[in-house]
Design a protein around this motif. Structure first.
Motif, short mmCIF file in Angstrom:
data_model
loop_
_atom_site.label_atom_id
_atom_site.label_comp_id
_atom_site.label_asym_id
_atom_site.label_seq_id
_atom_site.Cartn_x
_atom_site.Cartn_y
_atom_site.Cartn_z
N ILE A 121 0.71 8.70 -6.49
CA ILE A 121 0.72 10.14 -6.22
C ILE A 121 1.82 10.83 -7.01
O ILE A 121 1.62 11.89 -7.63
CB ILE A 121 0.90 10.41 -4.72
CG1 ILE A 121 -0.33 9.90 -3.95
CG2 ILE A 121 1.10 11.90 -4.46
CD1 ILE A 121 -0.18 9.99 -2.44
N LEU B 127 0.82 -1.21 0.00
CA LEU B 127 0.00 0.00 0.00
C LEU B 127 0.86 1.26 0.00
O LEU B 127 0.59 2.21 -0.74
CB LEU B 127 -0.92 0.01 1.22
CG LEU B 127 -2.14 -0.93 1.17
CD1 LEU B 127 -2.91 -0.84 2.48
CD2 LEU B 127 -3.04 -0.56 0.01
N THR B 128 1.88 1.27 0.83
CA THR B 128 2.73 2.46 0.94
C THR B 128 3.43 2.76 -0.38
O THR B 128 3.37 3.89 -0.89
CB THR B 128 3.78 2.27 2.05
OG1 THR B 128 3.12 2.05 3.30
CG2 THR B 128 4.67 3.50 2.16
N ILE C 271 0.66 3.47 -3.32
CA ILE C 271 0.00 4.78 -3.24
C ILE C 271 1.00 5.90 -3.49
O ILE C 271 0.70 6.88 -4.19
CB ILE C 271 -0.68 4.95 -1.87
CG1 ILE C 271 -1.81 3.95 -1.71
CG2 ILE C 271 -1.20 6.38 -1.70
CD1 ILE C 271 -2.45 3.94 -0.34
N PRO D 216 0.72 7.90 2.36
CA PRO D 216 0.03 6.62 2.58
C PRO D 216 -0.16 6.25 4.04
O PRO D 216 -0.93 5.33 4.35
CB PRO D 216 0.96 5.61 1.88
CG PRO D 216 1.65 6.41 0.83
CD PRO D 216 1.86 7.75 1.44
#
Length: 271
Positions: free
Chosen positions: A57, A49-50, A53, A75
């Motif tokens: 971005i 996820l980190t 995301i 994130p």
């Protein structure tokens, strides 16, 4: 008589060799967390996820003057839940399986058991998060290069420090989960309380922004929630809700409150 004395001395030596020390408690807690599949699944999901995301971005950022470090640490608004939940289940899992009884039988000093758990969880989340955020930083630089979204590593206070503070915040979120785990002893209850404090309360408080001056006190109070304080500490500046020293003190206060609540629960309730 001599044989009896020697036997007594031998038994004392054996007891001393096998006495429960804080280092052994820490080692025991590390074995517990390292041997759970949920631990590594949580870290893997946090990493995906980190990095994912952050990359999205950086790739979509088309705003003049966009700071790349924002893509790296943003994130945390989602991964903080995984940190808090991991902290909660590291405790409630012991209660659901009955392992907590073995832990407290081997070490009746409950404060030491809590301290060992807190040290291991905090250190593990900090180191894991530090690695993940660092990977995300390099990915952001690679993906955001076409849009001139790159990190300036020559300015540690603008790159390295936010990554370290974000990793520290993840450890704080995990300790809040640990506190709720000991206080509630229920996996569902501890997770619900942790998610409520970290994620739901800031959303609920933001609804009062339409209430005018009479409800402004709720917005002011919401600035001292863990997530808002973490944002102020990670990216300090004019737009931060709290001044940097106040943000750090707020995070420390949440940790202290969580640990005191956990300690009080351990001391006053049977396993």
């Amino acid at each position: 008589m001599t044989a009896a004395v020697q036997l007594t001395r031998s038994s004392h030596v054996a007891a001393d060799r096998h006495s429960v020390t804080f280092v052994r408690l820490v080692r025991s807690e590390w074995i517990k967390i390292a041997t759970l599949r949920s631990t590594w699944w949580s870290i893997a999901i946090t990493g995906v996820l980190t990095v994912g995301i952050a990359a999205l971005i950086a790739a979509s950022a088309d705003v003049p003057g966009f700071d790349a470090i924002q893509a790296v640490v943003s994130p945390i608004q989602f991964t903080m839940l995984l940190a808090g939940i991991l902290g909660a289940i590291s405790v409630t899992g012991e209660y659901s399986t009955g392992m907590i009884r073995s832990t407290l039988t081997a070490n009746p000093v409950r404060g030491a058991a809590l301290a060992a758990k807190a040290v291991v969880i905090a250190a593990f989340l900090f180191i894991a998060s530090l690695v993940i955020f660092t990977i995300a930083a390099f990915v952001v630089t690679a993906v955001g290069a076409p849009n001139d979204v790159v990190l300036d590593w020559s300015s540690p206070e603008a790159t390295i420090l936010p990554i370290i503070v974000a990793s520290l915040a993840m450890a704080v979120f995990a300790l809040i989960g640990v506190g709720f785990g000991y206080m509630l002893r229920s996996g569902a209850g501890a997770i619900a309380a942790t998610v409520g404090v970290l994620f739901v309360l800031p959303i609920v408080a933001s609804m009062f922004s339409f209430g005018g001056e009479s409800w402004a006190w709720i917005l002011d109070l919401a600035n001292y929630l863990p997530m808002v304080a973490a944002q102020s500490a990670i990216l300090p500046g004019e737009g931060a809700a709290l001044e940097t020293p106040v943000a750090y003190l707020t995070l420390a206060g949440w940790v202290a409150a969580s640990m005191i609540g956990a300690w009080a629960s351990l001391r006053t309730r049977d396993a």
